[in-house]
Scaffold this active site. Structure first.
Site, mmCIF file in Angstrom:
data_model
loop_
_atom_site.group_PDB
_atom_site.id
_atom_site.type_symbol
_atom_site.label_atom_id
_atom_site.label_comp_id
_atom_site.label_asym_id
_atom_site.label_seq_id
_atom_site.Cartn_x
_atom_site.Cartn_y
_atom_site.Cartn_z
ATOM 1 N N CYS A 80 6.133 5.405 8.944
ATOM 2 C CA CYS A 80 5.571 5.502 7.818
ATOM 3 C C CYS A 80 6.477 4.920 6.305
ATOM 4 O O CYS A 80 7.067 6.042 5.995
ATOM 5 C CB CYS A 80 4.325 6.347 7.751
ATOM 6 S SG CYS A 80 3.211 6.424 6.284
ATOM 7 N N ASN A 116 2.884 7.126 14.672
ATOM 8 C CA ASN A 116 3.753 7.415 13.765
ATOM 9 C C ASN A 116 5.590 7.706 13.292
ATOM 10 O O ASN A 116 4.930 9.234 12.691
ATOM 11 C CB ASN A 116 2.463 7.301 12.850
ATOM 12 C CG ASN A 116 2.924 6.432 11.430
ATOM 13 O OD1 ASN A 116 4.116 5.948 11.284
ATOM 14 N ND2 ASN A 116 1.999 6.596 10.631
ATOM 15 N N ASN A 123 0.917 -0.954 -0.248
ATOM 16 C CA ASN A 123 -0.463 0.012 0.279
ATOM 17 C C ASN A 123 0.822 1.557 -0.176
ATOM 18 O O ASN A 123 1.908 1.251 0.247
ATOM 19 C CB ASN A 123 -1.018 0.505 1.085
ATOM 20 C CG ASN A 123 -0.577 0.630 2.197
ATOM 21 O OD1 ASN A 123 -0.700 2.415 3.016
ATOM 22 N ND2 ASN A 123 0.014 0.199 3.453
ATOM 23 N N ALA A 124 0.328 2.201 -0.755
ATOM 24 C CA ALA A 124 0.951 3.620 -0.484
ATOM 25 C C ALA A 124 -0.074 4.416 -1.013
ATOM 26 O O ALA A 124 -0.169 5.474 -1.339
ATOM 27 C CB ALA A 124 1.666 4.345 -1.620
ATOM 28 N N ASN A 162 -3.783 7.519 16.322
ATOM 29 C CA ASN A 162 -2.703 7.547 15.555
ATOM 30 C C ASN A 162 -1.840 8.580 14.719
ATOM 31 O O ASN A 162 -2.720 9.636 14.397
ATOM 32 C CB ASN A 162 -2.032 6.254 13.976
ATOM 33 C CG ASN A 162 -0.871 6.372 13.601
ATOM 34 O OD1 ASN A 162 -1.239 7.108 12.760
ATOM 35 N ND2 ASN A 162 -0.218 5.431 13.621
#
Length: 299
Positions: free
Chosen positions: A128, A125, A67-68, A97
């Site tokens: 990522c 986070n 996923n992007a 988050n």
């Protein structure tokens, strides 16, 4: 039987959801009773609205997915003024988050979330892999990781969980750095940097070329990293990466995780989280375990 504790956070069971795979929880309300979960982690929240990356931004791979998405969200103000009021009544732990492109953005978002009475924790986070600025850039260098955690710690006064990237030489070194900077817990692993190519079209399958790999393919790596970190830090570890059954969850718990997060499996079976809760209960009954903490870190 299934109660666990993450710093000051009391969970009725160790099953959480992974950010980015569960929306704001309400999207899954038709499939499960959200209050049966130990908690859920809402999608990555940034200082302002983000559209995310261009399509295509998801691709299926053997035993996993890339996923992007790029942290698509409405921004922290929209979360506080709209989303929060729709979910704050839920009798479970709602964790936000928090992401950003700078230390100032991380701090600003955390400070605003700190004011929300029914949000007892954030997951920072710093890991990522599919945003151009921030994200994994903070999580791959111990000094930068410690700096962002230290600054957020000054403005955020509830349970602070820091999400770690596996895309490093030593995840233990990063975990120790954020522990020293004031993290109350660490969650790992975020997605692994990967790539897939459409051989007929002779081009990458993602618009960003690379993206984050998740799903069963990453589980052995995740279990190993959780085991390493759990033996190296004093703060609680939350494990994630390819969990799709109670047996998967038990691997992480036995490796030292105090709780787990279910991510990609939510896309396959939206009721998988409560099935895992039931599976953990069944396991404890079959093995005469009165407290799941008995098996945490047993390996």
């Amino acid at each position: 039987m299934l109660d666990v504790k993450i710093h000051n956070l009391s969970l009725k069971n160790p099953v959480l959801t992974a950010s980015g795979t569960f929306g704001y929880g309400e999207e899954f309300a038709d499939f499960i009773d959200l209050e049966r979960l130990g908690g859920f982690i809402v999608k990555g929240t940034t200082g302002s609205h983000r559209e995310g990356n261009p399509y295509p931004r998801m691709a299926e791979t053997p035993s996993g997915m890339l996923n992007a998405v790029g942290l698509q969200n409405g921004g922290v103000e929209k979360f506080c003024s709209e989303v929060y009021h729709r979910i704050k009544h839920l009798q479970t732990n709602i964790i936000v988050n928090v992401s950003g492109s700078s230390i100032e953005e991380y701090c600003s978002v955390a400070e605003q979330i700190n004011e929300l009475e029914h949000i007892p924790a954030i997951e920072l986070n710093i890991s990522c892999p599919n945003v151009k600025k921030g994200g994994m850039g903070f999580g791959t260098d111990p000094q930068m990781a410690a700096q962002v955690v230290s600054e957020v710690r000054k403005v955020y006064h509830k349970t602070l969980i820091v999400k770690l990237t596996p895309n490093v030489t030593s995840i233990v070194e990063i975990a120790k750095a954020v522990e020293g900077a004031g993290a109350d817990s660490v969650s790992l692993i975020n997605t692994m940097l990967g790539m897939a190519i459409d051989v007929e079209r002779r081009r990458p399958m993602l618009s960003t070329i690379t993206g984050g790999l998740s799903g069963p393919a990453v589980k052995p790596v995740a279990v190993r990293m959780v085991w390493q970190v759990a033996h190296a830090v004093q703060i609680p570890v939350i494990g994630l990466g390819g969990i799709a059954s109670a047996a998967d969850a038990l691997e992480f718990l036995m490796a030292g995780a105090k709780a787990i997060q279910v991510g990609t499996a939510n896309f396959i079976d939206p009721a998988i989280t409560v099935k895992i809760v039931d599976g953990l209960t069944d396991y404890c009954k079959r093995h005469g375990i009165s407290d799941i903490n008995e098996i945490i870190g047993i390996v």
